[in-house]
Write an enzyme that holds these catalytic residues in place. Structure first.
Site, PDB file in Angstrom:
ATOM      1  N   HIS A   1      13.959  55.367 -90.485  1.00 38.44           N
ATOM      2  CA  HIS A   1      13.341  55.621 -91.793  1.00 38.44           C
ATOM      3  C   HIS A   1      13.820  56.962 -92.344  1.00 38.44           C
ATOM      4  CE1 HIS A   1      10.494  52.320 -91.717  1.00 38.44           C
ATOM      5  NE2 HIS A   1       9.986  52.705 -90.559  1.00 38.44           N
TER       6      HIS A   1
ATOM      7  N   HIS B   1      13.000  54.296 -84.189  1.00 35.85           N
ATOM      8  CA  HIS B   1      12.502  53.547 -85.349  1.00 35.85           C
ATOM      9  C   HIS B   1      12.159  54.510 -86.492  1.00 35.85           C
ATOM     10  CE1 HIS B   1      10.063  50.266 -87.275  1.00 35.85           C
ATOM     11  NE2 HIS B   1       9.521  51.324 -87.837  1.00 35.85           N
ATOM     12  N   GLU B   2      11.404  55.551 -86.179  1.00 37.06           N
ATOM     13  CA  GLU B   2      11.007  56.504 -87.222  1.00 37.06           C
ATOM     14  C   GLU B   2      12.205  57.292 -87.740  1.00 37.06           C
ATOM     15  OE1 GLU B   2       8.161  56.132 -88.565  1.00 37.06           O
ATOM     16  OE2 GLU B   2       7.589  54.721 -87.000  1.00 37.06           O
TER      17      GLU B   2
END
Length: 149
Positions: A68, A64-65
């Site tokens: 980004h 998820h990170e």
């Protein structure tokens, strides 16, 4: 586990791109699994998520990170609301939200019952049964369960 090496490995395996910035644990994170900082490109991760939810969930949070991270440096939409982010997250099987952590400092609820109307009350704090009465019928309250402190 060496966090930086692990994040670099996940980045190469799941995204086919290198991760070149800094990664660190952040014990102050409470309700989130990780954070991406666009200003300098580093990532923070919550160590409690790794300890309590395991490696499989933690890997999905790293993905998820990294979504980004990689989208930001490609100049695409890297925020949760952006279509690019949602599509990439789905493609790499990342988590949208971190599962709730088991709360170790939560106290068991105290359960009271009215002696007249049988209305039940759950409270975190103790009630002075000599001073307070039932809100429905003004009957006396009785402590049903006393948790071990």
């Amino acid at each position: 586990m060496k966090l930086t090496d692990y994040v670099k490995q996940v980045s190469l395996e799941d995204f086919g791109r290198a991760f070149i910035h800094h990664v660190q644990w952040n014990r102050r994170l409470r309700s989130t699994g990780g954070r991406f900082f666009p200003k300098d490109g580093h990532l923070d991760f919550n160590p409690k998520v790794y300890q309590k939810l395991g490696m499989e969930v933690f890997r999905k949070i790293v993905r998820h990170e990294l979504c980004h991270y990689h989208l930001y440096f490609q100049g695409k939409g890297y925020q949760h609301k952006d279509r690019d982010f949602k599509e990439l997250l789905k493609a790499v099987d990342g988590l949208r939200f971190v599962p709730s952590l088991p709360n170790s400092n939560s106290k068991p609820l105290k359960l009271y019952r009215c002696q007249s109307c049988q209305q039940r009350y759950q409270r975190k704090r103790r009630i002075d049964t000599k001073r307070y009465r039932c809100g429905l019928c003004r009957g006396k309250l009785l402590l049903i369960n006393q948790p071990e402190d």
